[in-house]
Write a protein that holds these residues in place. Structure first.
Motif, PDB file in Angstrom:
ATOM      1  N   SER A  95      26.393  17.781  14.569  1.00  0.00           N
ATOM      2  CA  SER A  95      26.331  19.154  14.067  1.00  0.00           C
ATOM      3  C   SER A  95      25.196  19.922  14.735  1.00  0.00           C
ATOM      4  CB  SER A  95      26.138  19.153  12.550  1.00  0.00           C
ATOM      5  OG  SER A  95      25.911  20.453  12.078  1.00  0.00           O
ATOM      6  N   GLU A  96      24.059  19.287  14.855  1.00  0.00           N
ATOM      7  CA  GLU A  96      22.882  19.968  15.394  1.00  0.00           C
ATOM      8  C   GLU A  96      22.951  20.142  16.915  1.00  0.00           C
ATOM      9  OE1 GLU A  96      19.225  21.960  15.063  1.00  0.00           O
ATOM     10  OE2 GLU A  96      20.710  21.463  13.563  1.00  0.00           O
ATOM     11  N   TYR A  97      23.302  19.066  17.619  1.00  0.00           N
ATOM     12  CA  TYR A  97      23.205  19.073  19.079  1.00  0.00           C
ATOM     13  C   TYR A  97      24.548  19.139  19.802  1.00  0.00           C
ATOM     14  CZ  TYR A  97      18.541  17.671  17.776  1.00  0.00           C
ATOM     15  OH  TYR A  97      17.307  17.629  17.207  1.00  0.00           O
ATOM     16  N   GLY A  98      25.651  18.981  19.066  1.00  0.00           N
ATOM     17  CA  GLY A  98      26.966  19.049  19.658  1.00  0.00           C
ATOM     18  C   GLY A  98      27.429  17.725  20.239  1.00  0.00           C
ATOM     19  N   SER A  99      28.649  17.741  20.715  1.00  0.00           N
ATOM     20  CA  SER A  99      29.269  16.586  21.356  1.00  0.00           C
ATOM     21  C   SER A  99      30.206  17.129  22.430  1.00  0.00           C
ATOM     22  CB  SER A  99      30.042  15.759  20.314  1.00  0.00           C
ATOM     23  OG  SER A  99      31.224  16.446  19.934  1.00  0.00           O
ATOM     24  N   PRO A 100      30.854  16.249  23.181  1.00  0.00           N
ATOM     25  CA  PRO A 100      31.780  16.755  24.203  1.00  0.00           C
ATOM     26  C   PRO A 100      32.903  17.629  23.632  1.00  0.00           C
ATOM     27  CG  PRO A 100      31.285  14.462  24.627  1.00  0.00           C
ATOM     28  CD  PRO A 100      30.671  14.805  23.297  1.00  0.00           C
ATOM     29  N   THR A 101      33.229  17.430  22.362  1.00  0.00           N
ATOM     30  CA  THR A 101      34.327  18.206  21.768  1.00  0.00           C
ATOM     31  C   THR A 101      33.878  19.206  20.711  1.00  0.00           C
ATOM     32  OG1 THR A 101      34.698  16.474  20.133  1.00  0.00           O
ATOM     33  CG2 THR A 101      35.973  16.334  22.176  1.00  0.00           C
ATOM     34  N   SER A 102      32.587  19.255  20.434  1.00  0.00           N
ATOM     35  CA  SER A 102      32.074  20.136  19.383  1.00  0.00           C
ATOM     36  C   SER A 102      30.797  20.827  19.862  1.00  0.00           C
ATOM     37  CB  SER A 102      31.785  19.304  18.126  1.00  0.00           C
ATOM     38  OG  SER A 102      31.238  20.107  17.120  1.00  0.00           O
ATOM     39  N   PRO A 103      30.747  22.141  19.825  1.00  0.00           N
ATOM     40  CA  PRO A 103      29.537  22.838  20.273  1.00  0.00           C
ATOM     41  C   PRO A 103      28.383  22.631  19.274  1.00  0.00           C
ATOM     42  CG  PRO A 103      31.082  24.416  19.342  1.00  0.00           C
ATOM     43  CD  PRO A 103      31.784  23.085  19.362  1.00  0.00           C
ATOM     44  N   PRO A 104      27.148  22.696  19.744  1.00  0.00           N
ATOM     45  CA  PRO A 104      26.010  22.545  18.841  1.00  0.00           C
ATOM     46  C   PRO A 104      25.877  23.731  17.892  1.00  0.00           C
ATOM     47  CG  PRO A 104      25.247  23.162  21.021  1.00  0.00           C
ATOM     48  CD  PRO A 104      26.737  22.939  21.123  1.00  0.00           C
ATOM     49  N   LYS A 105      25.490  23.436  16.662  1.00  0.00           N
ATOM     50  CA  LYS A 105      25.266  24.501  15.678  1.00  0.00           C
ATOM     51  C   LYS A 105      23.807  24.980  15.719  1.00  0.00           C
ATOM     52  CE  LYS A 105      29.359  24.053  13.562  1.00  0.00           C
ATOM     53  NZ  LYS A 105      30.186  23.610  14.665  1.00  0.00           N
ATOM     54  N   GLY A 106      22.879  24.051  15.914  1.00  0.00           N
ATOM     55  CA  GLY A 106      21.463  24.414  15.986  1.00  0.00           C
ATOM     56  C   GLY A 106      20.876  24.924  14.686  1.00  0.00           C
ATOM     57  N   TYR A 107      21.445  24.498  13.555  1.00  0.00           N
ATOM     58  CA  TYR A 107      20.967  24.990  12.262  1.00  0.00           C
ATOM     59  C   TYR A 107      19.516  24.598  11.969  1.00  0.00           C
ATOM     60  CZ  TYR A 107      25.895  25.923  11.091  1.00  0.00           C
ATOM     61  OH  TYR A 107      27.184  26.375  11.064  1.00  0.00           O
TER      62      TYR A 107
END
Length: 136
Positions: A95-107
């Motif tokens: 959630s914070e830093y992302g993954s290859p399939t999910s962008p980071p949220k940076g909350y």
């Protein structure tokens, strides 16, 4: 001193002695300011994370811990983050830093930045209170 010039440092020495005397009060106040801001960052981060339809449990995994030793010279620190051992905590880094399939949220970083001014204000108040105690 050279050329018969001398300086009176007694007022500076008195100030240094007085500041040493404020160390326990200022340390306690600084720890309180750090604790207050850490809690605010945690709650801000939790508020941002709660809206996630797939990772809503991450909000409950966000926590903080204050570390300080009794020595007046020891550092005081706060660690705010996701506890991996809690439900969905191990997914918090995605959630914070992302993954290859999910962008980071940076909350987490956003929450830290949003509370920076509050922390500065708290430290200023802590020091002011300690220094105001000198006149008592």
């Amino acid at each position: 001193m050279a050329d018969g010039v001398s300086f009176d440092f007694s007022q500076i020495d008195s100030l240094a002695t007085a500041l040493d005397a404020t160390a326990p009060v200022s340390r306690r106040n600084i720890r309180a300011a750090l604790n207050t801001t850490s809690l605010k960052i945690k709650r801000t981060w939790q508020g941002k994370a709660q809206g996630s339809p797939t990772l809503g449990g991450i909000a409950r995994a966000i926590n903080y811990d204050i570390t300080s030793e009794s020595s007046p010279q020891a550092p005081i620190s706060s660690e705010i983050g996701i506890e991996v051992g809690k439900a969905q905590g191990s997914l918090g880094f995605i959630s914070e830093y992302g993954s290859p399939t999910s962008p980071p949220k940076g909350y987490g970083l956003a929450s830290l930045n949003e509370n920076e001014a509050d922390f500065q204000r708290g430290i200023e108040i802590a020091i002011d209170q300690a220094l105001n105690g000198l006149g008592s």
